[in-house]
Motif scaffolding. Sequence first.
Motif, short mmCIF file in Angstrom:
data_model
loop_
_atom_site.label_atom_id
_atom_site.label_comp_id
_atom_site.label_asym_id
_atom_site.label_seq_id
_atom_site.Cartn_x
_atom_site.Cartn_y
_atom_site.Cartn_z
N CYS A 1 -78.80 -48.79 10.31
CA CYS A 1 -79.75 -49.40 11.25
C CYS A 1 -80.14 -48.46 12.39
N ARG A 2 -79.45 -47.33 12.51
CA ARG A 2 -79.69 -46.32 13.54
C ARG A 2 -79.33 -46.78 14.94
N LEU A 3 -78.58 -47.89 15.07
CA LEU A 3 -78.09 -48.31 16.39
C LEU A 3 -76.83 -47.52 16.72
N THR A 4 -76.60 -47.35 18.00
CA THR A 4 -75.41 -46.64 18.44
C THR A 4 -74.23 -47.60 18.49
N GLY A 5 -73.13 -47.20 17.90
CA GLY A 5 -71.91 -47.98 17.94
C GLY A 5 -70.92 -47.36 18.91
N GLU A 6 -69.78 -47.97 19.01
CA GLU A 6 -68.71 -47.43 19.85
C GLU A 6 -67.70 -46.76 18.94
N ARG A 7 -67.66 -45.44 19.01
CA ARG A 7 -66.77 -44.68 18.15
C ARG A 7 -65.39 -44.63 18.81
N ARG A 8 -64.36 -44.97 18.03
CA ARG A 8 -62.97 -44.92 18.52
C ARG A 8 -62.12 -44.13 17.56
N LEU A 9 -61.26 -43.32 18.12
CA LEU A 9 -60.29 -42.55 17.34
C LEU A 9 -59.18 -43.49 16.88
N THR A 10 -58.72 -43.32 15.64
CA THR A 10 -57.60 -44.10 15.13
C THR A 10 -56.33 -43.26 15.21
N TYR A 11 -55.21 -43.86 14.92
CA TYR A 11 -53.95 -43.14 14.93
C TYR A 11 -53.82 -42.15 13.79
N THR A 12 -54.73 -42.23 12.81
CA THR A 12 -54.71 -41.26 11.71
C THR A 12 -55.61 -40.07 12.00
N GLY A 13 -56.24 -40.06 13.18
CA GLY A 13 -57.09 -38.93 13.55
C GLY A 13 -58.53 -39.04 13.09
N ARG A 14 -58.89 -40.14 12.47
CA ARG A 14 -60.28 -40.39 12.05
C ARG A 14 -60.92 -41.36 13.03
N HIS A 15 -62.22 -41.57 12.88
CA HIS A 15 -62.94 -42.45 13.79
C HIS A 15 -63.48 -43.68 13.06
N VAL A 16 -63.57 -44.77 13.81
CA VAL A 16 -64.21 -45.99 13.32
C VAL A 16 -65.38 -46.29 14.25
N LEU A 17 -66.38 -46.95 13.72
CA LEU A 17 -67.55 -47.33 14.51
C LEU A 17 -67.47 -48.83 14.76
N LEU A 18 -67.20 -49.20 16.01
CA LEU A 18 -67.05 -50.60 16.38
C LEU A 18 -68.33 -51.12 17.01
N GLU A 19 -68.50 -52.44 16.96
CA GLU A 19 -69.62 -53.07 17.64
C GLU A 19 -69.38 -52.90 19.14
N PRO A 20 -70.34 -52.32 19.86
CA PRO A 20 -70.08 -52.01 21.27
C PRO A 20 -69.96 -53.25 22.15
N LEU A 21 -69.01 -53.19 23.06
CA LEU A 21 -68.84 -54.17 24.13
C LEU A 21 -68.64 -55.60 23.65
N LEU A 22 -68.12 -55.79 22.47
CA LEU A 22 -67.93 -57.14 21.93
C LEU A 22 -66.46 -57.35 21.58
N THR A 23 -65.86 -58.36 22.19
CA THR A 23 -64.53 -58.80 21.77
C THR A 23 -64.67 -60.21 21.25
N VAL A 24 -63.90 -60.52 20.23
CA VAL A 24 -64.00 -61.79 19.53
C VAL A 24 -62.61 -62.38 19.38
N PRO A 25 -62.46 -63.72 19.51
CA PRO A 25 -61.15 -64.32 19.21
C PRO A 25 -60.73 -63.90 17.80
N ALA A 26 -59.56 -63.32 17.69
CA ALA A 26 -59.12 -62.72 16.42
C ALA A 26 -59.08 -63.72 15.27
N HIS A 27 -58.79 -64.98 15.55
CA HIS A 27 -58.70 -65.95 14.45
C HIS A 27 -60.06 -66.24 13.82
#
Length: 131
Positions: free
Chosen positions: A25-51
């Motif tokens: 979609c060409r939108l910018t995500g929030e890139r975060r480093l994982t403990y394995t040294g790779r990155h994931v692209l998360l939805e920016p500024l959004l937290t959701v109840p985990a359940h």
Amino acid sequence: MDRTQAAHDGATGPEPPAPPVCPHCRLTGERRLTYTGRHVLLEPLLTVPAHLVPGGHRWYVDADGRAWNGGLGEPPPGSVCRIPHRLACPGLSLDDIEPWRWLAAVRAENTRRATRRACEDDFRGTLPDAG
């Protein structure tokens, strides 16, 4: 685990120095480093109840900013998580995302069991009484 889960989840992000932009979609995500040294692209500024988030799609961010996947286990009561951008990407359909892949596996197993049971029931009804 995080690297495997990210790949399975489609949450892998472009590695630096590439910008954290979704290829669909060409939108910018929030890139975060994982403990394995790779990155994931998360939805920016959004937290959701985990359940509310399907198992395997719950990403948590530690105080140091590293992301990790909560897996398929039940989240702690009251916890919140992040979601991979892929779940909210307007460039993908739900069929592309398959957020409930685990549920599809359960449904397939139940279909197999129901079919087997129906065949067993039909088979029992067709045998002559030999007794």
